[in-house]
Motif scaffolding. Structure first.
Motif, PDB file in Angstrom:
ATOM      1  N   MET A 198       0.837  -1.193   0.000  1.00  0.00           N
ATOM      2  CA  MET A 198       0.000   0.000   0.000  1.00  0.00           C
ATOM      3  C   MET A 198       0.878   1.251   0.000  1.00  0.00           C
ATOM      4  N   LEU A 199       0.585   2.164  -0.927  1.00  0.00           N
ATOM      5  CA  LEU A 199       1.344   3.420  -0.982  1.00  0.00           C
ATOM      6  C   LEU A 199       0.536   4.615  -0.498  1.00  0.00           C
ATOM      7  N   ASP A 200      -0.795   4.509  -0.596  1.00  0.00           N
ATOM      8  CA  ASP A 200      -1.597   5.638  -0.131  1.00  0.00           C
ATOM      9  C   ASP A 200      -3.037   5.204   0.111  1.00  0.00           C
ATOM     10  N   LEU A 201      -3.740   6.086   0.815  1.00  0.00           N
ATOM     11  CA  LEU A 201      -5.146   5.855   1.132  1.00  0.00           C
ATOM     12  C   LEU A 201      -5.981   6.742   0.210  1.00  0.00           C
ATOM     13  N   ILE A 202      -7.133   6.242  -0.180  1.00  0.00           N
ATOM     14  CA  ILE A 202      -8.014   7.047  -1.049  1.00  0.00           C
ATOM     15  C   ILE A 202      -9.219   7.509  -0.235  1.00  0.00           C
ATOM     16  N   VAL A 203      -9.367   8.821  -0.164  1.00  0.00           N
ATOM     17  CA  VAL A 203     -10.469   9.407   0.594  1.00  0.00           C
ATOM     18  C   VAL A 203     -11.321  10.212  -0.385  1.00  0.00           C
ATOM     19  N   VAL A 204     -12.604   9.898  -0.440  1.00  0.00           N
ATOM     20  CA  VAL A 204     -13.505  10.599  -1.358  1.00  0.00           C
ATOM     21  C   VAL A 204     -14.627  11.233  -0.540  1.00  0.00           C
ATOM     22  N   LEU A 230      -9.527  -1.577   6.142  1.00  0.00           N
ATOM     23  CA  LEU A 230      -9.001  -1.981   7.448  1.00  0.00           C
ATOM     24  C   LEU A 230      -7.478  -1.981   7.377  1.00  0.00           C
ATOM     25  N   LEU A 231      -6.830  -1.150   8.168  1.00  0.00           N
ATOM     26  CA  LEU A 231      -5.370  -1.201   8.229  1.00  0.00           C
ATOM     27  C   LEU A 231      -4.948  -2.122   9.373  1.00  0.00           C
ATOM     28  N   CYS A 232      -4.225  -3.169   9.016  1.00  0.00           N
ATOM     29  CA  CYS A 232      -3.740  -4.137  10.019  1.00  0.00           C
ATOM     30  C   CYS A 232      -2.248  -4.278   9.766  1.00  0.00           C
ATOM     31  N   THR A 233      -1.560  -3.156   9.841  1.00  0.00           N
ATOM     32  CA  THR A 233      -0.221  -3.069   9.278  1.00  0.00           C
ATOM     33  C   THR A 233       0.894  -2.981  10.321  1.00  0.00           C
ATOM     34  N   GLY A 234       0.571  -3.290  11.577  1.00  0.00           N
ATOM     35  CA  GLY A 234       1.620  -3.419  12.588  1.00  0.00           C
ATOM     36  C   GLY A 234       2.183  -2.099  13.076  1.00  0.00           C
ATOM     37  N   GLY A 235       3.317  -2.186  13.759  1.00  0.00           N
ATOM     38  CA  GLY A 235       3.876  -1.029  14.456  1.00  0.00           C
ATOM     39  C   GLY A 235       4.995  -0.348  13.690  1.00  0.00           C
ATOM     40  N   TYR A 236       5.599   0.661  14.339  1.00  0.00           N
ATOM     41  CA  TYR A 236       6.575   1.523  13.679  1.00  0.00           C
ATOM     42  C   TYR A 236       7.956   1.413  14.296  1.00  0.00           C
ATOM     43  N   VAL A 251       6.016   2.115   8.622  1.00  0.00           N
ATOM     44  CA  VAL A 251       4.943   2.989   9.096  1.00  0.00           C
ATOM     45  C   VAL A 251       4.115   3.531   7.921  1.00  0.00           C
ATOM     46  N   THR A 252       4.477   3.136   6.702  1.00  0.00           N
ATOM     47  CA  THR A 252       3.898   3.795   5.527  1.00  0.00           C
ATOM     48  C   THR A 252       2.374   3.797   5.508  1.00  0.00           C
ATOM     49  N   ALA A 253       1.744   2.655   5.732  1.00  0.00           N
ATOM     50  CA  ALA A 253       0.283   2.618   5.629  1.00  0.00           C
ATOM     51  C   ALA A 253      -0.358   3.574   6.632  1.00  0.00           C
ATOM     52  N   THR A 254       0.075   3.496   7.888  1.00  0.00           N
ATOM     53  CA  THR A 254      -0.550   4.364   8.892  1.00  0.00           C
ATOM     54  C   THR A 254      -0.136   5.824   8.700  1.00  0.00           C
ATOM     55  N   TRP A 255       1.091   6.044   8.256  1.00  0.00           N
ATOM     56  CA  TRP A 255       1.535   7.426   8.053  1.00  0.00           C
ATOM     57  C   TRP A 255       0.807   8.072   6.872  1.00  0.00           C
ATOM     58  N   ARG A 256       0.623   7.323   5.793  1.00  0.00           N
ATOM     59  CA  ARG A 256      -0.112   7.889   4.656  1.00  0.00           C
ATOM     60  C   ARG A 256      -1.559   8.177   5.068  1.00  0.00           C
ATOM     61  N   ALA A 257      -2.127   7.318   5.896  1.00  0.00           N
ATOM     62  CA  ALA A 257      -3.490   7.561   6.383  1.00  0.00           C
ATOM     63  C   ALA A 257      -3.513   8.814   7.262  1.00  0.00           C
ATOM     64  N   ARG A 566       9.560   3.679   2.218  1.00  0.00           N
ATOM     65  CA  ARG A 566       9.322   3.478   3.657  1.00  0.00           C
ATOM     66  C   ARG A 566      10.166   4.443   4.491  1.00  0.00           C
ATOM     67  N   VAL A 567      11.431   4.596   4.109  1.00  0.00           N
ATOM     68  CA  VAL A 567      12.312   5.482   4.886  1.00  0.00           C
ATOM     69  C   VAL A 567      11.848   6.936   4.753  1.00  0.00           C
ATOM     70  N   ALA A 568      11.355   7.309   3.580  1.00  0.00           N
ATOM     71  CA  ALA A 568      10.838   8.673   3.404  1.00  0.00           C
ATOM     72  C   ALA A 568       9.729   8.936   4.419  1.00  0.00           C
ATOM     73  N   ASP A 569       8.880   7.951   4.653  1.00  0.00           N
ATOM     74  CA  ASP A 569       7.799   8.131   5.634  1.00  0.00           C
ATOM     75  C   ASP A 569       8.322   8.112   7.072  1.00  0.00           C
ATOM     76  N   PHE A 570       9.309   7.255   7.348  1.00  0.00           N
ATOM     77  CA  PHE A 570       9.915   7.267   8.693  1.00  0.00           C
ATOM     78  C   PHE A 570      10.531   8.645   8.983  1.00  0.00           C
ATOM     79  N   MET A 571      11.091   9.270   7.965  1.00  0.00           N
ATOM     80  CA  MET A 571      11.717  10.593   8.123  1.00  0.00           C
ATOM     81  C   MET A 571      10.700  11.625   8.613  1.00  0.00           C
ATOM     82  N   GLU A 572       9.453  11.475   8.191  1.00  0.00           N
ATOM     83  CA  GLU A 572       8.413  12.409   8.641  1.00  0.00           C
ATOM     84  C   GLU A 572       7.858  11.970   9.999  1.00  0.00           C
ATOM     85  N   PHE A 573       7.633  10.671  10.116  1.00  0.00           N
ATOM     86  CA  PHE A 573       7.037  10.146  11.348  1.00  0.00           C
ATOM     87  C   PHE A 573       7.940  10.404  12.560  1.00  0.00           C
TER      88      PHE A 573
END
Lengths: 645, 264
Positions: A198-204, A230-236, A251-257, A566-573
């Motif tokens: 998963m790279l991103d969440l879609i919100v409409v 349903l995000l069941c993507t574990g911890g960071y 953390v990508t799935a939860t961070w993108r959300a 993934r590391v790009a998202d960890f950098m923000e998280f």
């Protein structure tokens, strides 16, 4: 782009009534969808660990159309598989006075009074059903000679309520959930997508309607839509680079959300496990946990004098050894709780008395136990652990004390969810380690497996309908402009990562970030240290985007590209992690602020000011998150100093 | 800590295109590093030189997820007994060694890239019967099914399989019998698995054949290569279960046919 939020309030939707009746009432009051209509609703499950596999299988059995995604090559390889110890359940098979209430109480207390009571009570209630379900699936739990299920005891409890399958309980429970998932895949109820990330969440229109994914074999990026996600993507834990997590945990799935509007709750609650094999060099890729049970027969020590650290431990006489846990905590000794033991090891090493490469290790010595009970008895108890230790370090723990050091192991924080396990972002549900709800500031042993399966098998099948009934099935399709935009954004980001063509590898950035976060936001934290990290992370992030090198292309298997995202998202998280740790001016559970401790080094909570869930909102700038608070109220449990003396 | 200078011969392959061995020098490898950490170091150097890093599957790096899948010097998971590639350490090698690194080879495990193979066949075998058909919520009380300790222990011995595929890669026939027998054996040993025993056995064995795995000719390389030391005795049990299931299937099918023709 930040989606406008429809709802900003933090309504935890805790049912009314006495604690012990809330879940029963909620089940009674929850919406139902008739079998014919269930077939019209589709559900996306991201992750195939305990929470994901259990949810996907259970929802498919009920008649929903399910798609399940995992980045591993098979659903069976999700990181739940690595859990060793066991799973708690309030069965009271030992007749030792256990009950739902006692499990509930132990978990709230173990979490240092920072969990939501009603969720924990529900967890304790369904714990007994989990064991039944797993047994029926053929999970080979340990048995007694009479044929009944066996139990062992675990930290933080005075009863024996932990069910186990040798040292591989996580593996066996996951294979049970995977078998249920396979049954539903074969029946046509679940479409499984492995090697798909998963790279991103879609919100409409403020509703969560799908995900953008990348096929890790072909590189193709496309969208999947559904009526709920349903995000069941574990911890960071891998934000620290070195942890006991699998290499792929991210953390990508939860961070993108989070970036799409979901609140991230209590990220500073991270668990450090005291008995792991220490780092041996800068090439190290991960840390390996050694079961905590070793502390039953091992004595922890370091040399009293720094100059002895390089010596063979056998040449250091008793008088020159500092058995610091026994010295500082005479009543608990080597069995002091996880967080205390971890911090004490750090103090000894900070004092220059650590042993082994890099000086970040302490001895766990079995010489006395071997003398008292004999080598065979120790081998019977811990033989497999000693073998593992020898494989990794090349040293025999029968001949020479083990070297251990604490390591990041589990993360209690996660996306904020209400009692229905739904985020503040409508239609986004979050299960297992990915959510924040059940463990407060510290998780007790054998409770992670319990929560993952509780959420997947028993909670979401009831609560998901409360959201779905508000939605018209199949309303959003792949030709929706928001869907197309989300795909285009993900493609753009991938292109950007590939086009930097700088000088440094992804891993070198991840290592640097991890060291910084471990140093400033690890076992012990200070306001100044955290500020330093908060100042340095944005610069590192900027360097990443200007100087990272990602070889290869986006339209084929490319593991460096996967890691880069993934590391790009960890950098923000990482920044949010430190901001939360700095905001929380107290010590509780896995969050220890040096400014807030009792004279004896115990964590000093501040219930007056911090008895709340910190739910962070993305503001469009990851350096300036907005704090929302969910106050924690305690009806059943009285707030007290968490003491195990 | 000593440093090793190694000569690697690594299999490079892009999807279905033909592959080849690439010579890669790997100087100054710390002997404390794990095999996969050695691969990380090599990849970092390849990246620094603008070359394509070696693709390989890995995840938990503690010997339980079953992702890592390298054939090292002709042996799946390398030379050490009961050890996955991720738990193999470089101190088992000597400076100057030449190390051959290949993917797990089998027709049913097509190469995705370099050392990475597609083991989806194992998932499809599991979908053909590797479960007990019990719905969530319909389970009886856990202790209502007494299971003797010896039975539970035996089931656990089989259940320890990590699904890595070393058994297939080590077999000259690329047979999946050790994997399938362990998975069938776990459930067929337990009382919970009895109602579907026949269906499961036939379904999984037939899927195994459909996936193109070879036949077992009792070489027992699989047991030697298995990082979890699964015993070949499970294959014996599977053969027995399969014979019974196949006979029952033929007789049962005959009966059904007869019943159908007779009709009431």
């Amino acid at each position: 782009m930040v989606q406008p939020l429809l709802t900003m309030s933090l309504d935890s939707k805790i049912p009314s009534g006495p604690m012990a009746e809330k879940w029963t009432r909620h089940k009674r009051d929850s919406k139902l969808i008739n079998p014919k209509n269930k077939r019209k609703y589709s559900v996306i499950v991201v992750g195939s660990g305990l929470a994901g596999s259990a949810a996907a299988a259970s929802l498919s059995e009920m008649g929903y159309k399910v798609k399940c995604f995992c980045f591993q090559d098979s659903a069976r390889r999700a990181h739940s598989i690595a859990a060793q110890g066991g799973i708690n359940a309030a069965k009271n098979y030992q007749n030792d006075g256990d009950s739902v209430h006692r499990l509930f109480y132990d978990t709230v207390k173990g979490g240092d009074f920072r969990a939501r009571e009603a969720n924990v009570h529900r967890l304790a209630e369904v714990s007994v059903n989990i064991i039944d379900q797993c047994v029926a699936q053929g999970v080979p739990f340990a048995r007694e000679y009479g044929g009944g299920l066996a139990n062992r005891s675990f930290g933080g409890a005075q009863v024996s309520r932990t069910f186990y399958a040798r040292g591989q309980t996580g593996q066996q429970l996951l294979l049970g959930a995977y078998s249920a998932l396979n049954k539903e895949i074969a029946r046509g109820g679940v479409e499984m997508y492995s090697r798909t990330e998963m790279l991103d969440l879609i919100v409409v229109n403020g509703q969560t309607k799908g995900i953008v994914v990348r096929n890790l074999v072909t590189g193709k990026i496309d969208a999947h839509v559904a009526d709920t996600v349903l995000l069941c993507t574990g911890g960071y834990g891998n934000v620290f680079f070195l942890s006991t997590n699998a290499m792929g945990c991210n953390v990508t799935a939860t961070w993108r959300a989070h970036r799409k509007g979901a609140f991230f709750a209590n990220p500073c609650y991270t668990q450090i496990h005291p008995t792991c094999i220490p780092v041996s060099g800068d090439y190290q890729s991960k840390l390996t946990l050694m079961s905590e049970s070793l502390r039953n027969d091992g004595r922890v020590w370091v040399p009293k004098k720094a100059e002895d650290c390089g010596k063979n431990p056998a040449d250091i006489p008793e008088a020159d050894r500092d058995y610091y846990l026994e010295r500082k905590y005479p009543s608990f000794g080597n069995l002091a709780p996880r967080d205390i033991s971890s911090r004490a090891a750090k103090e000894a090493c900070d004092d220059g008395r650590g042993v082994g490469p890099g000086g970040r290790g302490v001895y766990l010595d079995f010489a006395e136990s071997i003398r008292d009970f004999g080598r065979n008895t120790i081998a019977e108890r811990y033989g497999n652990l000693f073998d593992m230790y020898e494989r990794i370090t090349g040293e025999s723990a029968y001949e020479r004390p083990m070297r251990i050091y604490p390591a990041v192991h589990y993360t209690m924080g996660g996306l904020w969810v209400d009692y229905n396990l739904m985020s503040n972002l409508p239609g986004l549900h979050v299960l297992g380690e990915a959510n924040f709800s059940d463990h407060g500031a510290n998780r007790l042993g054998a409770s992670a497996l319990m929560q993952g399966l509780a959420d997947g098998y028993f909670v979401i099948p009831t609560t998901v309908a409360n959201y779905l009934v508000t939605q018209k099935p199949g309303e959003v399709t792949l030709d929706n402009p928001e869907v197309k935009k989300a795909v285009a954004d993900a493609e753009e980001r991938t292109k950007k990562l590939l086009s930097v063509k700088g000088k440094r590898s992804v891993d070198s950035f991840h290592r640097e970030l991890g060291l910084l976060v471990w140093d400033k936001c690890g076992m012990a934290r200070t306001r100044e240290g955290l500020q330093e990290a908060i100042d340095r992370i944005p610069a590192l992030r900027e360097e990443f985007w200007n100087n990272v090198t990602v070889p290869g292309s986006g339209d084929a298997a490319n593991q460096e590209l996967e890691k880069a995202g993934r590391v790009a998202d960890f950098m923000e998280f990482a920044e949010l992690l430190c901001i939360d740790a700095q905001n929380r001016e107290e010590s509780c559970g896995g969050h220890f602020r040096e400014e807030h401790q009792y004279p004896d080094g115990e964590a000093k909570r501040n219930d007056q000011d911090f008895s709340y869930v910190a739910a962070w909102e993305y503001s469009g700038n990851c350096s300036q998150p907005k704090l929302n608070k969910e106050p924690l109220t305690f009806e059943e449990v009285h707030l007290a100093v968490r003491s195990y003396k | 800590m000593a440093l090793l200078n190694l000569h690697l011969k690594v299999w490079r392959q892009n999807g279905s295109q033909p592959g080849h061995f690439q010579d890669i020098e790997a100087p100054e490898i710390p002997d404390h590093a794990s095999f996969l950490e050695m691969m990380d170091i090599v990849n970092e150097r390849l990246i620094a030189n603008g070359q394509d890093p070696i693709a390989f599957d890995h995840d938990c790096r503690e010997g339980i997820c079953g992702a890592c899948s390298m054939t090292i010097n002709g042996m799946p998971h390398g030379p050490e007994r009961a050890t996955t590639t991720c738990q193999l350490h470089m101190r088992k090698f000597r400076t100057g060694d030449t190390i051959w690194i290949e993917p797990f080879r089998a027709r049913s495990f097509p190469v995705v890239k370099d050392l990475m193979v597609d083991r989806g066949a194992f998932d499809r075998i599991m979908q053909a019967g590797g479960f007990v058909s019990i719905r969530t919520g319909s389970a009886p009380e856990g202790n209502s099914i007494p299971i003797g300790k010896d039975v539970a222990d035996a089931a656990m011995d089989a259940a320890a399989c990590i699904g890595c595929g070393a058994c297939v890669a080590s077999c000259k026939n690329a047979s999946a019998m050790l994997f399938v027998s362990a998975k069938v054996g776990q459930l067929n040993t337990l009382p919970q698995g009895q109602p579907e025993r026949q269906r499961r056995t036939l379904g999984m064995v037939r899927q195994m054949d459909a996936e193109g795995f070879g036949n077992c000719t009792n070489q027992y390389e699989c047991e030697a290569a298995c990082p979890k030391e699964i015993s070949v005795r499970w294959i014996t049990k599977l053969n027995r279960d399969y014979a019974v299931a196949a006979v029952k299937d033929i007789v049962g099918a005959g009966r059904q046919q007869a019943g159908g023709e007779g009709g009431d």
